[in-house]
Structure formats: C-alpha cells, structure tokens
Design a protein around this motif. Structure first.
Motif, PDB file in Angstrom:
ATOM      1  N   LYS A 356       0.864  -1.188   0.000  1.00 11.76           N
ATOM      2  CA  LYS A 356       0.000   0.000   0.000  1.00 11.76           C
ATOM      3  C   LYS A 356       0.900   1.237   0.000  1.00 11.76           C
ATOM      4  CE  LYS A 356      -2.169   1.039   3.835  1.00 11.76           C
ATOM      5  NZ  LYS A 356      -3.146   1.003   4.954  1.00 11.76           N
ATOM      6  N   TRP A 357       0.711   2.094  -1.000  1.00 11.14           N
ATOM      7  CA  TRP A 357       1.528   3.312  -1.091  1.00 11.14           C
ATOM      8  C   TRP A 357       0.710   4.439  -1.693  1.00 11.14           C
ATOM      9  CZ3 TRP A 357       2.677   6.511  -5.150  1.00 11.14           C
ATOM     10  CH2 TRP A 357       3.620   7.523  -4.887  1.00 11.14           C
ATOM     11  N   SER A 358       0.916   5.631  -1.140  1.00 12.49           N
ATOM     12  CA  SER A 358       0.350   6.858  -1.689  1.00 12.49           C
ATOM     13  C   SER A 358       1.174   8.026  -1.154  1.00 12.49           C
ATOM     14  CB  SER A 358      -1.114   7.022  -1.269  1.00 12.49           C
ATOM     15  OG  SER A 358      -1.558   8.365  -1.507  1.00 12.49           O
ATOM     16  N   PRO A 359       1.314   9.107  -1.907  1.00 14.40           N
ATOM     17  CA  PRO A 359       1.990  10.285  -1.359  1.00 14.40           C
ATOM     18  C   PRO A 359       1.351  10.788  -0.067  1.00 14.40           C
ATOM     19  CG  PRO A 359       1.713  10.512  -3.731  1.00 14.40           C
ATOM     20  CD  PRO A 359       0.935   9.301  -3.333  1.00 14.40           C
ATOM     21  N   SER A 360       0.099  10.395   0.169  1.00 13.35           N
ATOM     22  CA  SER A 360      -0.594  10.810   1.391  1.00 13.35           C
ATOM     23  C   SER A 360       0.138  10.350   2.642  1.00 13.35           C
ATOM     24  CB  SER A 360      -2.021  10.252   1.379  1.00 13.35           C
ATOM     25  OG  SER A 360      -2.743  10.662   2.519  1.00 13.35           O
ATOM     26  N   GLN A 361       0.869   9.253   2.562  1.00 17.42           N
ATOM     27  CA  GLN A 361       1.522   8.711   3.741  1.00 17.42           C
ATOM     28  C   GLN A 361       2.675   9.576   4.223  1.00 17.42           C
ATOM     29  OE1 GLN A 361       2.551   5.060   1.545  1.00 17.42           O
ATOM     30  NE2 GLN A 361       4.619   5.271   2.359  1.00 17.42           N
ATOM     31  N   TYR A 362       3.139  10.501   3.396  1.00 17.96           N
ATOM     32  CA  TYR A 362       4.202  11.406   3.811  1.00 17.96           C
ATOM     33  C   TYR A 362       3.659  12.608   4.582  1.00 17.96           C
ATOM     34  CZ  TYR A 362       6.551   8.523   0.373  1.00 17.96           C
ATOM     35  OH  TYR A 362       7.029   7.442  -0.327  1.00 17.96           O
ATOM     36  N   VAL A 363       2.340  12.712   4.647  1.00 18.30           N
ATOM     37  CA  VAL A 363       1.699  13.798   5.389  1.00 18.30           C
ATOM     38  C   VAL A 363       0.983  13.274   6.625  1.00 18.30           C
ATOM     39  CG1 VAL A 363       0.048  15.708   5.260  1.00 18.30           C
ATOM     40  CG2 VAL A 363       1.387  15.078   3.238  1.00 18.30           C
ATOM     41  N   TYR A 364       0.345  12.100   6.481  1.00 22.22           N
ATOM     42  CA  TYR A 364      -0.419  11.511   7.585  1.00 22.22           C
ATOM     43  C   TYR A 364       0.127  10.128   7.908  1.00 22.22           C
ATOM     44  CZ  TYR A 364      -3.801  15.236   6.921  1.00 22.22           C
ATOM     45  OH  TYR A 364      -4.397  16.467   6.823  1.00 22.22           O
ATOM     46  N   LYS A 365       0.417   9.910   9.199  1.00 17.38           N
ATOM     47  CA  LYS A 365       0.911   8.610   9.623  1.00 17.38           C
ATOM     48  C   LYS A 365      -0.156   7.545   9.425  1.00 17.38           C
ATOM     49  CE  LYS A 365       3.097   6.243  13.516  1.00 17.38           C
ATOM     50  NZ  LYS A 365       3.565   6.364  14.926  1.00 17.38           N
ATOM     51  N   GLN A 366      -1.401   7.887   9.730  1.00 15.12           N
ATOM     52  CA  GLN A 366      -2.534   7.003   9.469  1.00 15.12           C
ATOM     53  C   GLN A 366      -3.309   7.614   8.299  1.00 15.12           C
ATOM     54  OE1 GLN A 366      -2.215   8.431  12.705  1.00 15.12           O
ATOM     55  NE2 GLN A 366      -0.925   6.765  13.432  1.00 15.12           N
TER      56      GLN A 366
END
Length: 411
Positions: A356-366
């Motif tokens: 599971k990967w998205s650029p969103s993970q660099y802003v939100y831990k969950q």
C-alpha cells in the motif's frame, strides 16, 4: 510581488523545463511532425485552460468543478511525463559517465548510438501506464466503490454488542458530483450492507451548503436500525471560500449543519449518544473537526461529559491526525476511532494484504485503512466522494463495514 505570484512563476519555470525535456525524448522516438504538434498542442491547451480557470474564477466561489477538471487534465499529462523524465534523466547520467570514462580512458568505449532511442521508447511505454490510469480514474475510477470489511475483537465490548455491525462512510464532497446514477449505485451499495449503525465522518460539501441541494433525496434513503450519526469535516466550515461578509459564512455554516437532519443523520457537535441494546450500552462520541495545524474545534472533554471511563467508546473524528496527537494515548481509552479526510490522496498503489503506497503517507501517519496502537484502533476511510482531482487512481472510494466482536478468553 506576492508570494503566491512568485510560487506560480517558479512552478511555471519547473513545468516548462520538464516539458522541454520530455519533448526531447519524443523527438528521439519519432520524426513525425504531426505527432510532435499534437503533443505540443494538447499540452498547451491543458496549461492555458488551467491558467484561464485560475485567473477567471473569483475566490468567493471556492473550488469549482471547472478547477477540478483543469487540475485533473494537468495531472493526467504531467505525471506520465514525470515518469518519462526520470528515465531519460537516468540515461543522461549514464551517458555522461560513459563520456568521462572515454575521455580519461580513450581505449575504453561503450556503444551509445541506439541505446537512447531504446530507452526513450521504453520510457514512453511506461509513461503510458499512468496516463491510462488517470484517464480511467476520471471516467470510472471515482465510482469504483469498494466495500471493506473488518472484524474487530475487544475484551471490554458489552456482550450484547457481540456481532454488532457498523457502516462508516465519509467525505461525500457533494459539490464534486455530476452523475446521479453512479452516486445512487454507491448509496444502494451502502444500504445493501444492512448494518446496525451508520456513521458519517465529515465533509458533506466542498464549499457551500447549496452543493447538497440536488443530492438530499439520494442520501436520505440510507437506513440503519440503531440510527445514523455524523460529524463535521474541515470543508463543512466554509473556510475555503473568500466570503465578502462574515455573516454569510455564518449562515452557510448553519445551513451545512441543517443538511444532516434532512438526510436523517444526528449531527454530533462535541457531543455523545448512548447506543443501547438488550439492556447494555456503548458510547458514541462525535467531535467537531480537529486537524494538525488548523481548525481545532474538536473538544474531547466537552464531548465526553457524562461518559464513564469504563464505557466502551466509539469516537468519530474527521481528521486522523487528531488520533495521532490527542486520542491514541488518552487515558480515557477510546477503543475505536473512525476518521476520513485524507482520501488516500485519491491516487496510489494498493495490493490488498501485500502493498500500500500513496503520497498521502508522507503527510499523515494514518492515511488509509485500519491501524492499531496501544490496544486501540483507528479506521481511516478513503472517502465516498472525491475532491480537487476529479477521479481516483488505485485508491478507490470506500464503504467500511466493521463487525464488533467480544474477544474470547483462552482457558
């Protein structure tokens, strides 16, 4: 010169350099003037349209559908070109290294003639994958609803709620909708889950309450025997509109809150309700939006007045950063938190159970899915609707169904 203008100029220069670099790769592959002019023409139209929309849309309108599609078209051509540029840049680095070797070691030569054409063709082929993905995401991906089911066990769950089911939806963003038939399909899919309780965790509109006018009849048919409850999200406050008068913003906020009873939801504004079954109960707590760095209206202390620490608690809080910074370590013990907000950025790669990967993970831990820390759970729903980008690529719209289970004790 304002910071906004400076940033726009810098971004424009970066995009121009990227476009020139990508065009050079195209020239390596084909000598057809038709293909080259089509490439340039499409790119120019996309950027001109985006600039026109940005400068012709008053800020008082907030984010419009025209802006969403302008951004969508830009991403559709720009991200594939980013793939192309990365590969060609890598090839250029190799060429420079080889030339340096040839300069210092004249006897050593490496073939260069046909490799650049091969790499350019390979790069264009790989770039076609995200291009096709973005086209699909805009046409169909935003309606590719997925039902995700979880079975969660708790030692302290009241026995009467063993097997109790909850459907969570979030981030409707009705201001983005254009296809009533597709949205009706999603709503029918929600009802097909036949859950005991239905919870909506915020962002019913993009900007203003009137965006929901055409969709009230669609969403008011949602059913759950133990009730339907909701909270607000960051977009529900009207903060993304440049209001001429403050009183207009206040009126809009009241109208947004008024949408919830119209579709049969009990809106919790730093409040709680007890859900009772067979003489036992659990506490449902709903807070206003609390996000890291902005709009921290959520108040757990106010919302839980009259709630016991020993009660089994389900917390609805729109932004998962609230759980990360305030909830997960709280001694009051919130066994289950339900959030949304991130949308998983509406783009990424997911192979269920593996990756599971998205650029969103660099802003939100969950940022998407189920997480557990300190014996407490949070589910971050990927959202029912879409916003900013009018599509979804790899991160599909979600309907979550959670079954609560009483943990069995091993003898």
């Amino acid at each position: 010169m304002s910071r906004w203008v400076i940033r726009l100029i810098i971004l424009s220069v970066i995009i121009l350099i990227a476009e020139i670099y990508a065009f050079q790769a195209l020239k390596t592959v084909t000598k057809s003037r038709v293909i080259r002019w089509v490439w340039l023409g499409v790119s120019a139209l996309v950027y001109i349209n985006l600039i026109y929309v940005i400068f012709s849309t008053p800020r008082s309108m907030g984010q419009t559908l025209q802006f969403q599609y302008a951004v969508g078209f830009m991403l559709t051509i720009l991200i594939p070109k980013a793939v192309l540029i990365l590969m060609m840049f890598g090839e250029d680095v190799v060429r420079i290294i080889q030339k340096l070797i040839s300069f210092f070691m004249p006897g050593e030569t490496m073939p260069l003639a046909s490799r650049r054409t091969f790499v350019a063709k390979l790069a264009l082929g790989l770039a076609a994958i995200p291009f096709a993905g973005f086209i699909y995401g805009i046409i169909q991906g935003r309606y590719n609803y997925k039902v995700l089911k979880y079975h969660l066990e708790f030692d302290d769950l009241p026995e009467a709620f063993d097997g109790f089911t909850i459907t969570q939806i979030t981030d409707i963003h009705s201001g983005s909708f254009t296809n009533k038939e597709k949205i009706q399909y999603g709503v029918d899919l929600i009802n097909e889950q036949k859950s005991d309780l239905m919870l909506f965790t915020g962002d019913i509109v993009n900007n203003v309450a009137s965006e929901m006018d055409d969709w009230i009849d669609v969403f008011k048919v949602l059913k759950a025997p133990y009730g339907k409850f909701s909270v607000l999200g960051n977009h529900d406050y009207g903060d993304y509109v440049d209001w001429e008068h403050r009183v207009d913003k206040i009126k809009n906020f009241e109208a947004v809150k008024g949408i919830h009873p119209k579709i049969g939801f009990d809106l919790l504004l730093n409040e709680h309700r007890y859900i009772e079954k067979d003489g036992q109960k659990l506490a449902l707590i709903g807070v206003e939006n609390w996000g890291k760095g902005f709009n921290q209206a959520g108040d757990l202390e106010v919302a839980t007045q009259g709630v016991s620490q020993n009660d089994f608690k389900i917390l609805m809080s729109h932004d998962p950063s609230h759980w990360e910074y305030k909830v997960k370590k709280d001694d009051f013990n919130y066994q289950l938190t339900l959030s949304g907000h991130t949308h998983g950025l509406q783009m990424g790669i997911e192979i269920p159970g593996f990756f599971k990967w998205s650029p969103s993970q660099y802003v939100y831990k969950q940022w998407a899915g189920l997480y557990k820390e300190f014996g407490r759970y949070i589910n971050v729903n990927r959202g029912f609707g879409y916003h900013a980008f009018p599509g979804r690529v790899g991160i599909w719209p979600e309907i979550t169904v959670i079954e609560l289970k009483k943990a069995t004790k091993n003898v």
